[in-house]
Design a protein around this motif. Structure first.
Motif, PDB file in Angstrom:
ATOM      1  N   GLY A   1      -5.752   9.479  -0.146  1.00  0.00           N
ATOM      2  CA  GLY A   1      -6.206   8.770  -1.335  1.00  0.00           C
ATOM      3  C   GLY A   1      -7.114   7.605  -1.001  1.00  0.00           C
ATOM      4  O   GLY A   1      -7.278   7.213   0.152  1.00  0.00           O
ATOM      5  N   VAL A   2      -7.719   7.046  -2.027  1.00  0.00           N
ATOM      6  CA  VAL A   2      -8.644   5.935  -1.838  1.00  0.00           C
ATOM      7  C   VAL A   2      -7.906   4.711  -1.293  1.00  0.00           C
ATOM      8  O   VAL A   2      -6.768   4.428  -1.678  1.00  0.00           O
ATOM      9  CB  VAL A   2      -9.354   5.598  -3.167  1.00  0.00           C
ATOM     10  N   HIS A   3      -8.548   4.007  -0.382  1.00  0.00           N
ATOM     11  CA  HIS A   3      -7.969   2.771   0.151  1.00  0.00           C
ATOM     12  C   HIS A   3      -8.119   1.672  -0.897  1.00  0.00           C
ATOM     13  O   HIS A   3      -9.178   1.517  -1.505  1.00  0.00           O
ATOM     14  CB  HIS A   3      -8.686   2.374   1.442  1.00  0.00           C
ATOM     15  N   THR A   4      -7.060   0.911  -1.112  1.00  0.00           N
ATOM     16  CA  THR A   4      -7.086  -0.128  -2.146  1.00  0.00           C
ATOM     17  C   THR A   4      -8.204  -1.134  -1.905  1.00  0.00           C
ATOM     18  O   THR A   4      -8.844  -1.613  -2.856  1.00  0.00           O
ATOM     19  CB  THR A   4      -5.728  -0.853  -2.206  1.00  0.00           C
ATOM     20  N   ASP A   5      -8.479  -1.452  -0.645  1.00  0.00           N
ATOM     21  CA  ASP A   5      -9.555  -2.401  -0.341  1.00  0.00           C
ATOM     22  C   ASP A   5     -10.911  -1.879  -0.804  1.00  0.00           C
ATOM     23  O   ASP A   5     -11.794  -2.664  -1.176  1.00  0.00           O
ATOM     24  CB  ASP A   5      -9.602  -2.689   1.162  1.00  0.00           C
TER      25      ASP A   5
ATOM     26  N   GLU B   1      -3.333   7.778  -4.149  1.00  0.00           N
ATOM     27  CA  GLU B   1      -2.236   8.641  -3.723  1.00  0.00           C
ATOM     28  C   GLU B   1      -1.181   7.840  -2.979  1.00  0.00           C
ATOM     29  O   GLU B   1      -1.421   6.712  -2.536  1.00  0.00           O
ATOM     30  CB  GLU B   1      -2.759   9.767  -2.817  1.00  0.00           C
ATOM     31  N   GLU B   2      -0.015   8.443  -2.823  1.00  0.00           N
ATOM     32  CA  GLU B   2       1.085   7.812  -2.111  1.00  0.00           C
ATOM     33  C   GLU B   2       0.793   7.771  -0.613  1.00  0.00           C
ATOM     34  O   GLU B   2       0.205   8.695  -0.050  1.00  0.00           O
ATOM     35  CB  GLU B   2       2.378   8.589  -2.360  1.00  0.00           C
ATOM     36  N   GLY B   3       1.191   6.687   0.043  1.00  0.00           N
ATOM     37  CA  GLY B   3       1.059   6.581   1.491  1.00  0.00           C
ATOM     38  C   GLY B   3      -0.268   5.993   1.935  1.00  0.00           C
ATOM     39  O   GLY B   3      -1.186   5.782   1.138  1.00  0.00           O
ATOM     40  N   ASP B   4      -0.375   5.748   3.234  1.00  0.00           N
ATOM     41  CA  ASP B   4      -1.567   5.123   3.804  1.00  0.00           C
ATOM     42  C   ASP B   4      -2.563   6.124   4.364  1.00  0.00           C
ATOM     43  O   ASP B   4      -3.653   5.739   4.792  1.00  0.00           O
ATOM     44  CB  ASP B   4      -1.156   4.156   4.929  1.00  0.00           C
ATOM     45  N   GLN B   5      -2.200   7.395   4.390  1.00  0.00           N
ATOM     46  CA  GLN B   5      -3.046   8.391   5.036  1.00  0.00           C
ATOM     47  C   GLN B   5      -3.816   9.262   4.047  1.00  0.00           C
ATOM     48  O   GLN B   5      -4.522  10.185   4.464  1.00  0.00           O
ATOM     49  CB  GLN B   5      -2.185   9.292   5.939  1.00  0.00           C
TER      50      GLN B   5
END
Length: 368
Positions: free
Chosen positions: A203-207, A197-201
């Motif tokens: 959706g799954v964390h890319t790491d 998902e958009e943003g840092d808050q």
């Protein structure tokens, strides 16, 4: 038969044409008299004839237009107007240029099901090939799993929750086997994760996706968009073997939403793609919702590899994510169907068969 404005001067009128890309288009009509002049139009505008491309002829009462090496630009409504000193008459025909089928699909599910059931991984130490599904929320990751399980369970399967809105339904790292205890399990498993998902808050964390690729994530791990998995977490596997690692990265994208993806989501997916490249990991795209993207495909799923619109969407995927076209597969998930559909099955099985072989190639290459 083409549309007719007046039959006064025509013995026969233009006929609608469907031709393959690269073939010749031939439009012919016959007048009742010879003392006529003719003009040609395309989509209401005077036809701009190109040398060695358009050939306009009149032989007695016959009037013809030939267009060599048809391409997408030649599609349209063609009109011929016949005139004498007192009156004129026109008739029209629609020309459609179809792509030649650029991929062949085995439209027999039994052959592919048997091949996959009989498939043996070439490294004994690896019991299952692991596929990681990732992509934007609502693209159809969980529905892909449901569709594949439907094929091998031979009944509609809806155990994996599919996202209907903008929020991911997958909250935990989940491994999904294919098959059952009665008929046996197939030698591959699908790992489902939270949507991108958009943003840092959200959706799954890319790491977390990258950790999963390397085999560090244990099943049941609860995703936290604000805090990725660390090596101190009990869901972190410190020394993964080849059996724990992902053997093929599968991106799921909705065909009619490619250009609607926000830049942040694309950048996250590109970062995952770059990590997969560093690992030499096979990376494929399953492009879902092909039936709602293309009217021709909606009417006949077997036309998917003849569709110019689907071909264009595959190119958009290639540009957005840097995956070569041969690794992008248009598919349709089960959604509102009440019965098993062999065409849906065959399209998914065609992609799955290739993915399984590529994953096995990876295991062979990097188990040395």
């Amino acid at each position: 038969m083409g549309s007719l404005l007046s039959r006064a001067e025509f013995a026969t009128v233009l006929a609608n044409q469907k031709v393959n890309f690269g073939d010749e288009i031939v439009l012919v009509c016959e007048a009742k008299t010879e003392d006529l002049t003719a003009t040609w139009q395309k989509n209401g505008q005077k036809l701009d004839c190109v040398h060695d491309k358009h050939i306009v002829e009149k032989r007695g009462n016959l009037f013809s237009l030939r267009i060599k090496k048809a391409d997408e630009q030649d599609e349209g409504m063609y009109t011929i107007t016949l005139k004498d000193k007192q009156k004129d008459a026109s008739c029209s025909a629609q020309v459609t240029v179809e792509l030649k089928e650029w991929r062949k699909v085995e439209w027999n599910q039994d052959i592919m099901i048997r091949e996959l059931r009989d498939f043996n991984i070439r490294r004994e130490e690896v019991e299952q090939l692991n596929f990681l599904l990732y992509g934007p929320v609502g693209a159809g990751k969980s529905s892909v799993i449901n569709t594949i399980k439907t094929i091998f369970e031979r009944r509609l399967y809806v155990n994996c929750l599919a996202a209907e809105g903008s929020t991911s339904q997958t909250l935990y790292y989940k491994k999904c086997e294919v098959g059952n205890s009665k008929d046996g399990f197939l030698p591959f498993t699908f790992n489902d994760i939270m949507g991108v998902e958009e943003g840092d808050q959200s959706g799954v964390h890319t790491d977390d996706i990258i950790s999963a690729l390397k085999g560090h994530v244990k099943e049941g791990y609860p995703f936290n968009p604000n805090s990725p998995l660390t090596e101190h977490n009990h869901y972190y596997l410190k020394n993964p073997t080849m059996s724990d690692r992902i053997h093929c990265l599968v991106c799921v994208i909705q065909a009619d939403r490619i250009f609607m993806m926000d830049e942040d989501t694309i950048q996250k997916m590109q970062r995952v793609r770059e990590e997969a490249k560093r690992m030499a990991l096979p990376h494929v795209i399953l492009m879902t919702h092909v039936d709602t993207t293309c009217e021709m495909t909606k009417k006949d799923l077997r036309s998917v590899y003849k569709s110019k619109r689907i071909n264009k969407k595959i190119e958009e995927c290639r540009v957005a994510l840097g995956v070569q076209k041969s690794c992008i597969f248009p598919v349709k998930n089960y959604y509102e169907e009440k019965d098993i559909n062999e065409d849906i099955n065959c399209l998914m099985l065609d992609a799955l068969t290739k993915i399984v072989h590529w994953a096995d190639d990876y295991v062979v290459e990097y188990s040395r």
